[in-house]
Write a protein that holds these residues in place. Structure first.
Motif, PDB file in Angstrom:
ATOM      1  N   GLN A 185       0.859  -0.940   0.221  1.00  0.00           N
ATOM      2  CA  GLN A 185      -0.190  -0.226  -0.129  1.00  0.00           C
ATOM      3  C   GLN A 185       0.439   1.255  -0.283  1.00  0.00           C
ATOM      4  O   GLN A 185       0.049   2.516   0.547  1.00  0.00           O
TER       5      GLN A 185
ATOM      6  N   SER B  92      -5.221  -6.659  -8.962  1.00  0.00           N
ATOM      7  CA  SER B  92      -6.552  -5.719  -7.661  1.00  0.00           C
ATOM      8  C   SER B  92      -6.768  -4.163  -8.470  1.00  0.00           C
ATOM      9  O   SER B  92      -7.081  -3.833  -8.466  1.00  0.00           O
TER      10      SER B  92
ATOM     11  N   ILE C 201      -6.204  -0.378   5.654  1.00  0.00           N
ATOM     12  CA  ILE C 201      -7.592  -1.622   5.708  1.00  0.00           C
ATOM     13  C   ILE C 201      -6.204  -2.334   6.736  1.00  0.00           C
ATOM     14  O   ILE C 201      -5.020  -2.364   6.613  1.00  0.00           O
TER      15      ILE C 201
ATOM     16  N   ALA D 264     -11.174  -5.179   7.581  1.00  0.00           N
ATOM     17  CA  ALA D 264     -11.904  -6.428   6.630  1.00  0.00           C
ATOM     18  C   ALA D 264     -12.675  -7.641   7.025  1.00  0.00           C
ATOM     19  O   ALA D 264     -13.905  -7.707   6.091  1.00  0.00           O
TER      20      ALA D 264
ATOM     21  N   LYS E 257     -12.508 -10.983  -3.041  1.00  0.00           N
ATOM     22  CA  LYS E 257     -12.349  -9.167  -3.844  1.00  0.00           C
ATOM     23  C   LYS E 257     -13.221  -8.442  -4.063  1.00  0.00           C
ATOM     24  O   LYS E 257     -13.101  -7.728  -3.667  1.00  0.00           O
TER      25      LYS E 257
ATOM     26  N   LEU F 126     -14.825  -6.972  -0.580  1.00  0.00           N
ATOM     27  CA  LEU F 126     -13.999  -6.514  -0.344  1.00  0.00           C
ATOM     28  C   LEU F 126     -14.445  -4.915  -0.504  1.00  0.00           C
ATOM     29  O   LEU F 126     -14.216  -3.692  -0.002  1.00  0.00           O
ATOM     30  N   MET F 127     -14.026  -4.883  -2.079  1.00  0.00           N
ATOM     31  CA  MET F 127     -14.441  -3.810  -2.883  1.00  0.00           C
ATOM     32  C   MET F 127     -15.263  -3.109  -2.461  1.00  0.00           C
ATOM     33  O   MET F 127     -15.689  -1.709  -2.111  1.00  0.00           O
TER      34      MET F 127
ATOM     35  N   VAL G  64     -15.221  -1.258   1.273  1.00  0.00           N
ATOM     36  CA  VAL G  64     -14.390  -0.376   0.969  1.00  0.00           C
ATOM     37  C   VAL G  64     -15.146   0.764   0.137  1.00  0.00           C
ATOM     38  O   VAL G  64     -15.401   2.059   1.176  1.00  0.00           O
TER      39      VAL G  64
ATOM     40  N   LYS H 268      -8.258   2.679  -4.001  1.00  0.00           N
ATOM     41  CA  LYS H 268      -7.777   1.838  -4.295  1.00  0.00           C
ATOM     42  C   LYS H 268      -6.681   0.461  -4.805  1.00  0.00           C
ATOM     43  O   LYS H 268      -6.564  -0.126  -4.266  1.00  0.00           O
TER      44      LYS H 268
ATOM     45  N   VAL I 289      -6.962  -1.233  -1.611  1.00  0.00           N
ATOM     46  CA  VAL I 289      -7.104  -2.650  -1.538  1.00  0.00           C
ATOM     47  C   VAL I 289      -6.360  -3.359  -1.941  1.00  0.00           C
ATOM     48  O   VAL I 289      -6.365  -4.709  -1.213  1.00  0.00           O
TER      49      VAL I 289
ATOM     50  N   TYR J 256      -3.495  -4.878   0.432  1.00  0.00           N
ATOM     51  CA  TYR J 256      -4.255  -5.904   1.387  1.00  0.00           C
ATOM     52  C   TYR J 256      -4.465  -6.913   0.876  1.00  0.00           C
ATOM     53  O   TYR J 256      -4.588  -7.743   1.017  1.00  0.00           O
ATOM     54  N   PHE J 257      -5.073  -6.905   0.200  1.00  0.00           N
ATOM     55  CA  PHE J 257      -6.516  -8.161  -0.675  1.00  0.00           C
ATOM     56  C   PHE J 257      -4.790  -9.055  -1.525  1.00  0.00           C
ATOM     57  O   PHE J 257      -5.175 -10.233  -1.038  1.00  0.00           O
TER      58      PHE J 257
END
Length: 423
Positions: free
Chosen positions: A34, A95, A194, A199, A322, A325-326, A329, A358, A361, A364-365
């Motif tokens: 991130q 992502s 995040i 999450a 995914k 999670l999006m 957010v 983004k 996200v 983290y993902f």
């Protein structure tokens, strides 16, 4: 190991340390993706992978048991960390850079490539071992990663134009994701990272991650014990790996075809179907409990179905996590913006916005996906030998079949409430 006078306890440590090191690295990688550019992680991961395999190749000439264990543990730690970095960064970049409908294709292709790579590793490893002994497979693989790093660098895949996306953020308008300029108000925005507490507070994300973990347990559960069972059919340990080709073929084939399913069937339903198929697969693999006579073709069919099951509850669970999670957010950011507008109107003062970008996200993902995979890789080979020791092969398969069916029911009800609320 026996030639080096290494005990089974150290043998287990050498194999388990890979997943432990990778799991820790995924957590760190997910955090710093991130912040820092992905190219540093990609090049660092490839270089570390190369060095770890060169170190493995040198173990053949080490005679001291203590030195052998030390070098093997260090090499496995480096291998686990590099694997985690590459996988986490790959999913993180995918992502970050791709809109949702393109990321689905990317995730399927990535998972299928991993499945094919596992199958090729069995074949090429045996081939190079036959040609040049223990050292050659590791030397070739290490050199391949060094060559791959050069190819990635020369391709310019991670050569970024610093001004291209400066002062811009991604805005999701349904399927039409686009970049908008925010440079005029950048001083009023501050990116928020995040955390796990955020999450995993969403049941769909939490149980989707658990699905990925169990799926990877399912994929590795048979690794330590299948060779013992195949010996009953006259298949020696050095040839038992080829039986898993049925799993690899199934995983790769259905992984590619899964793109047609995603357009017509809800991901959540496919995940649950995968656990039902997985239950049937392990019953077939442990069929001798019911018919008393071992049939090799039923075991092969069970492995083939297990590949299909892992496509359903791994690839689709990845896409599901995914997506959820999006959505979480997006909901957070909308709430933050609405609260900010209300505060501005009430106080007549412009407040700073704390939104999740983004990039945050994606980073983290990537770390979350890598952590779930490695946790499953660690638990599968750890659990199955103990079950085999106390219950035998057939009952071990039956227990795991029941576990998959149980999780299917838990997943159904744990994620239903959030789905109803969203509707």
């Amino acid at each position: 190991m026996k030639e080096k006078n290494i005990s089974e306890a150290y043998n287990g440590l050498i194999f388990c340390i890979f997943s432990i090191a990778g799991f820790v690295a995924s957590q760190i990688c997910g955090k710093y993706l991130q912040v820092y550019k992905p190219k540093y992680f990609i090049y660092g991961g490839l270089a570390m992978f190369c060095l770890s395999h060169y170190q493995f190749s040198l173990l053949e000439v080490v005679n001291s048991p203590a030195l052998f264990v030390t070098m093997a543990v260090i090499a496995r730690i480096c291998e686990g960390v590099s694997y985690s970095i590459i996988q986490s960064t790959t999913y993180g970049v995918g992502s970050q850079e791709l809109p949702s409908y393109e990321f689905d294709k990317f995730a399927r292709l990535s998972s299928c490539s991993a499945g094919l790579g596992g199958g090729l590793a069995l074949i090429l490893g045996s081939l190079f071992f036959t040609i040049g002994g223990y050292m050659l497979p590791y030397f070739v693989l290490g050199s391949a990663f060094l060559l791959l790093a050069a190819v990635v660098y020369l391709s310019g895949a991670f050569t970024e134009d610093e001004t291209e996306t400066e002062g811009k953020i991604w805005v999701d308008e349904g399927f039409n994701e686009q970049l908008i300029n925010t440079s005029d108000s950048s001083d009023l925005k501050e990116s928020r990272s995040i955390t796990h507490s955020f999450a995993l507070s969403f049941p769909s994300v939490k149980y989707g991650c658990l699905s990925i973990v169990i799926s990877n347990i399912s994929a590795t559960f048979l690794d330590p014990i299948m060779a013992l069972k195949l010996y009953d059919f006259g298949i020696m340990a050095d040839m038992s790996g080829y039986v898993f080709i049925f799993y690899v073929i199934s995983y790769a084939t259905f992984g590619i075809l899964s793109g047609f399913v995603t357009k017509h069937v809800e991901k959540r339903l496919v995940i649950m179907a995968g656990y039902v198929i997985g239950c049937v697969a392990f019953i077939l693999i442990g069929h001798q409990l019911f018919i008393q006579t071992g049939v090799l073709s039923l075991i092969m069919l069970g492995l083939f179905l297990n590949g299909l099951a892992c496509v359903c509850h791994n690839i689709f669970a990845t896409l599901y996590v995914k997506s959820e999670l999006m959505d979480a957010v997006d909901e957070w950011n909308r709430t933050q913006r609405a609260s900010l507008v209300k505060d501005d109107q009430e106080t007549n003062v412009t407040h700073k916005s704390y939104e999740i970008s983004k990039d945050a996200v994606g980073g983290y993902f990537g770390g979350l996906k890598g952590s779930c995979n490695l946790l499953g890789y660690f638990l599968g080979p750890l659990i199955s030998p103990y079950l085999y020791m106390y219950l035998g092969f057939e009952y071990s398969c039956l227990v795991f079949a029941g576990l998959q069916l149980l999780f299917c029911v838990v997943f159904r009800f744990a994620t239903a409430k959030q789905r109803i609320q969203r509707k």
